[in-house]
Motif scaffolding. Structure first.
Motif, PDB file in Angstrom:
ATOM      1  N   LEU A 249       0.998  -1.146  -0.096  1.00 60.81           N
ATOM      2  CA  LEU A 249      -0.408   0.084  -0.084  1.00 60.81           C
ATOM      3  C   LEU A 249       0.661   1.133  -0.033  1.00 60.81           C
ATOM      4  O   LEU A 249       1.417   1.320   1.153  1.00 60.81           O
ATOM      5  N   ASP A 250       0.842   1.785  -1.205  1.00 63.40           N
ATOM      6  CA  ASP A 250       1.431   3.090  -1.100  1.00 63.40           C
ATOM      7  C   ASP A 250       1.607   4.597  -1.620  1.00 63.40           C
ATOM      8  O   ASP A 250      -0.156   4.315  -2.208  1.00 63.40           O
ATOM      9  N   LEU A 251       1.272   5.406  -0.452  1.00 63.36           N
ATOM     10  CA  LEU A 251       1.942   6.899  -0.576  1.00 63.36           C
ATOM     11  C   LEU A 251       2.936   7.220  -1.514  1.00 63.36           C
ATOM     12  O   LEU A 251       2.684   8.976  -1.703  1.00 63.36           O
ATOM     13  N   LEU A 252       3.596   7.099  -1.836  1.00 67.57           N
ATOM     14  CA  LEU A 252       5.220   7.779  -2.327  1.00 67.57           C
ATOM     15  C   LEU A 252       4.327   8.067  -3.755  1.00 67.57           C
ATOM     16  O   LEU A 252       5.209   8.968  -4.162  1.00 67.57           O
ATOM     17  N   GLY A 253       4.450   6.545  -4.231  1.00 66.18           N
ATOM     18  CA  GLY A 253       4.545   7.305  -5.980  1.00 66.18           C
ATOM     19  C   GLY A 253       5.379   6.709  -6.810  1.00 66.18           C
ATOM     20  O   GLY A 253       6.024   6.244  -6.034  1.00 66.18           O
ATOM     21  N   GLY A 254       6.351   7.750  -7.487  1.00 67.43           N
ATOM     22  CA  GLY A 254       6.754   7.622  -8.675  1.00 67.43           C
ATOM     23  C   GLY A 254       8.186   7.105  -8.112  1.00 67.43           C
ATOM     24  O   GLY A 254       8.714   6.832  -8.542  1.00 67.43           O
ATOM     25  N   GLY A 255       8.578   8.474  -7.295  1.00 70.51           N
ATOM     26  CA  GLY A 255       9.944   7.347  -6.572  1.00 70.51           C
ATOM     27  C   GLY A 255      10.349   6.757  -6.194  1.00 70.51           C
ATOM     28  O   GLY A 255      10.988   5.702  -6.304  1.00 70.51           O
ATOM     29  N   ALA A 256       9.223   5.199  -5.783  1.00 62.53           N
ATOM     30  CA  ALA A 256       9.358   4.455  -5.115  1.00 62.53           C
ATOM     31  C   ALA A 256       9.000   3.331  -5.922  1.00 62.53           C
ATOM     32  O   ALA A 256       9.199   2.573  -5.504  1.00 62.53           O
ATOM     33  N   LEU A 257       8.282   4.017  -6.967  1.00 59.22           N
ATOM     34  CA  LEU A 257       7.884   2.669  -7.620  1.00 59.22           C
ATOM     35  C   LEU A 257       8.447   1.589  -8.526  1.00 59.22           C
ATOM     36  O   LEU A 257       7.896   0.615  -7.806  1.00 59.22           O
ATOM     37  N   GLY A 258      10.030   1.730  -8.593  1.00 61.84           N
ATOM     38  CA  GLY A 258      10.798  -0.048  -9.129  1.00 61.84           C
ATOM     39  C   GLY A 258      10.713  -0.249  -8.005  1.00 61.84           C
ATOM     40  O   GLY A 258      10.571  -1.516  -7.735  1.00 61.84           O
ATOM     41  N   ASP A 259      11.523   0.602  -6.670  1.00 63.98           N
ATOM     42  CA  ASP A 259      11.381  -0.760  -5.233  1.00 63.98           C
ATOM     43  C   ASP A 259      10.879  -1.109  -5.021  1.00 63.98           C
ATOM     44  O   ASP A 259      10.237  -2.046  -4.311  1.00 63.98           O
ATOM     45  N   ASN A 260       9.673  -0.844  -5.208  1.00 68.10           N
ATOM     46  CA  ASN A 260       7.934  -1.202  -4.443  1.00 68.10           C
ATOM     47  C   ASN A 260       7.501  -2.857  -4.999  1.00 68.10           C
ATOM     48  O   ASN A 260       7.288  -3.687  -4.565  1.00 68.10           O
ATOM     49  N   VAL A 261       7.909  -2.535  -6.517  1.00 64.16           N
ATOM     50  CA  VAL A 261       7.642  -3.952  -7.484  1.00 64.16           C
ATOM     51  C   VAL A 261       9.159  -4.455  -7.287  1.00 64.16           C
ATOM     52  O   VAL A 261       8.542  -6.109  -6.721  1.00 64.16           O
ATOM     53  N   ARG A 262      10.019  -4.681  -6.597  1.00 63.54           N
ATOM     54  CA  ARG A 262      11.053  -5.161  -6.034  1.00 63.54           C
ATOM     55  C   ARG A 262      11.152  -5.941  -4.651  1.00 63.54           C
ATOM     56  O   ARG A 262      11.563  -6.339  -4.495  1.00 63.54           O
ATOM     57  N   ALA A 263      10.144  -5.253  -4.483  1.00 59.98           N
ATOM     58  CA  ALA A 263       9.324  -5.661  -3.093  1.00 59.98           C
ATOM     59  C   ALA A 263       8.267  -6.924  -3.043  1.00 59.98           C
ATOM     60  O   ALA A 263       8.511  -7.302  -2.039  1.00 59.98           O
ATOM     61  N   LEU A 264       7.695  -7.181  -4.651  1.00 57.87           N
ATOM     62  CA  LEU A 264       7.056  -7.601  -4.346  1.00 57.87           C
ATOM     63  C   LEU A 264       7.134  -9.012  -4.223  1.00 57.87           C
ATOM     64  O   LEU A 264       7.453  -9.643  -4.794  1.00 57.87           O
ATOM     65  N   ALA A 265       5.715 -10.381  -3.627  1.00 56.21           N
ATOM     66  CA  ALA A 265       6.675 -11.320  -3.641  1.00 56.21           C
ATOM     67  C   ALA A 265       5.722 -11.908  -5.523  1.00 56.21           C
ATOM     68  O   ALA A 265       5.242 -11.046  -5.549  1.00 56.21           O
ATOM     69  N   ARG A 266       6.174 -13.337  -5.420  1.00 58.83           N
ATOM     70  CA  ARG A 266       4.991 -13.081  -6.736  1.00 58.83           C
ATOM     71  C   ARG A 266       3.685 -13.355  -6.819  1.00 58.83           C
ATOM     72  O   ARG A 266       2.914 -14.022  -5.771  1.00 58.83           O
ATOM     73  N   GLY A 267       2.930 -12.942  -7.858  1.00 65.90           N
ATOM     74  CA  GLY A 267       1.746 -12.878  -7.346  1.00 65.90           C
ATOM     75  C   GLY A 267       1.019 -11.629  -6.517  1.00 65.90           C
ATOM     76  O   GLY A 267      -0.200 -11.085  -6.267  1.00 65.90           O
ATOM     77  N   GLY A 268       1.966 -10.814  -6.435  1.00 63.05           N
ATOM     78  CA  GLY A 268       1.783  -9.813  -5.925  1.00 63.05           C
ATOM     79  C   GLY A 268       0.960  -8.651  -6.465  1.00 63.05           C
ATOM     80  O   GLY A 268       1.206  -8.283  -7.997  1.00 63.05           O
ATOM     81  N   ARG A 269       0.498  -7.579  -5.529  1.00 60.65           N
ATOM     82  CA  ARG A 269      -0.250  -6.285  -5.928  1.00 60.65           C
ATOM     83  C   ARG A 269      -0.101  -4.774  -5.148  1.00 60.65           C
ATOM     84  O   ARG A 269       0.087  -5.010  -4.135  1.00 60.65           O
ATOM     85  N   LEU A 270       0.292  -3.894  -5.929  1.00 59.76           N
ATOM     86  CA  LEU A 270       1.006  -3.212  -5.071  1.00 59.76           C
ATOM     87  C   LEU A 270       0.141  -2.002  -5.610  1.00 59.76           C
ATOM     88  O   LEU A 270      -0.572  -2.026  -6.715  1.00 59.76           O
ATOM     89  N   VAL A 271      -0.460  -1.350  -4.771  1.00 55.13           N
ATOM     90  CA  VAL A 271      -1.531  -0.549  -4.731  1.00 55.13           C
ATOM     91  C   VAL A 271      -1.154   1.171  -4.415  1.00 55.13           C
ATOM     92  O   VAL A 271      -0.914   1.523  -3.466  1.00 55.13           O
ATOM     93  N   VAL A 272      -0.728   1.913  -5.399  1.00 60.87           N
ATOM     94  CA  VAL A 272      -0.352   3.602  -5.515  1.00 60.87           C
ATOM     95  C   VAL A 272      -1.658   4.109  -5.215  1.00 60.87           C
ATOM     96  O   VAL A 272      -2.601   4.347  -5.858  1.00 60.87           O
ATOM     97  N   ILE A 273      -1.848   4.576  -3.530  1.00 61.98           N
ATOM     98  CA  ILE A 273      -2.801   5.884  -3.562  1.00 61.98           C
ATOM     99  C   ILE A 273      -2.256   7.129  -3.103  1.00 61.98           C
ATOM    100  O   ILE A 273      -3.440   8.335  -3.259  1.00 61.98           O
TER     101      ILE A 273
END
Length: 361
Positions: A249-273
């Motif tokens: 669950l992300d409030l950071l946006g563009g600056g954290a996009l790549g790192d957030n994806v790298r933190a996902l598990a397989r089948g993970g869901r990144l929700v940007v708010i």
């Protein structure tokens, strides 16, 4: 006695002690004591000094509307963006900020059956919450949960609806999964930690400094990452034996996009708010493909009325019992008078607040 408004005058009556009074003349308005109300308005895009107290016409309930005397209004980052000129209100919404309030029902439209004058309620708004009175659709009003102070209840509606919709409806978070919540010390983050914990999820969160990380742990987080000293991708992978988070669950946006994806598990869901670190980011698609991940962005304020009604109803059904039994509580950092709204905005902008900042008339 019923009051039937012609289509050309959708807000022609108010209910006072069980009687409908026409408001199509000044006599009718005076009879029910409709005096001007104070509101915190914006004189023009810019810094917090652009906020000032103004006198406005009182709101009038349409057929399906509720007029509420405000006890407190939540201050949200969307309000800061609106004041700065970056986040205009949706069509039909008031020009002044405020997305959530608590208070007491004053009047209702003639089609409203659930709410009555004197009911203690909270409401999710499109705007206009920084006022002594607001008008809102009945489907965006909820009762104040048992055991919650009326003023502190203003910290609930925006956070509760945002968290439930994005963690569960969009993020599909389930018991036993790992969720990474960015900004655990904020109004949304502090609420998300508690809800995810109550759902049986494992919670990782980010915060800055020892005091704030300790308070996030007290709210139920299993892993608290000091973003000033630690890399959240490394810490999440270490805590999950290399697997990663099922939901971010992300409030950071563009600056954290790549790192957030790298933190996902397989089948993970990144929700940007949110977009606290910018609107644009760079993403290596191979990272997303390798994880079979999804990236979803959502907004609450601009959604159609029927979608908001569903989210509010789901929140009352699923989150309100958690609040009533004490598993989830509003976290309030400060109550600030309307007359000092500038300080409330500066406090939120400073990053020093833990939880919500409330404005009190």
């Amino acid at each position: 006695m019923a009051c039937v408004c012609p289509p050309s005058i959708p807000r022609c009556c108010v209910q006072v002690t069980g009687t409908w009074i026409p408001l199509t003349t000044n006599v009718g308005r005076t009879e029910v004591g409709l005096i001007d109300v104070r509101a915190v308005t914006i004189s023009g895009p810019g810094p917090s000094g652009k906020l000032s107290l103004s006198s406005l016409n009182p709101p009038i309930a349409g057929q399906w509307d509720v007029v509420i005397t405000v006890a407190a209004a939540g201050v949200n980052r969307a309000d800061l963006l609106q004041r700065a000129g970056y986040y205009p209100p949706p069509p039909g919404a008031p020009d002044w900020p405020g997305l959530e309030i608590s208070g007491t029902v004053k009047r209702v439209g003639h089609g409203v059956s659930r709410w009555r004058a004197g009911d203690r309620v909270v409401a999710l708004l499109e705007g206009g919450g920084y006022a002594e009175e607001v008008v809102v659709r009945e489907t965006q009003v909820l009762p104040v949960p048992d055991g919650i102070d009326l003023i502190d209840a203003a910290a609930l509606p925006e956070a509760a609806c945002t968290v439930w919709n994005n963690l569960v409806d969009v993020g599909r978070l389930r018991s036993g999964e790992w969720v990474l919540v960015h900004g655990g010390s904020g109004g949304i983050g502090s609420f998300a930690i508690q809800v995810a914990t109550a759902l049986g999820a494992h919670v990782a969160t980010t915060a800055g400094g020892a005091e704030r990380t300790a308070r996030c742990a007290e709210l139920g987080a299993d892993l608290v990452i000091d973003h000033r000293e630690q890399d959240f991708v490394d810490e999440v992978r270490r805590a999950t034996d290399g697997r990663g988070a099922d939901v971010v669950l992300d409030l950071l946006g563009g600056g954290a996009l790549g790192d957030n994806v790298r933190a996902l598990a397989r089948g993970g869901r990144l929700v940007v708010i949110g977009m606290q670190q910018g609107r644009r980011g760079e993403l290596d698609l191979s990272d997303l493909l390798a994880r079979r991940g999804t990236v979803t962005g959502t907004l609450l304020r601009s959604r159609p009325a029927d979608e908001k009604a569903r989210i509010v109803a789901d929140t009352e059904q699923h989150v309100w019992p958690l609040v009533a039994d004490g598993r989830v509580r509003p976290v309030v950092h400060a109550r600030v008078p309307f007359a000092d709204a500038q300080s409330a905005h500066e406090l939120l902008e400073s990053g020093d607040a833990f939880g919500k900042v409330l404005l009190v008339p």
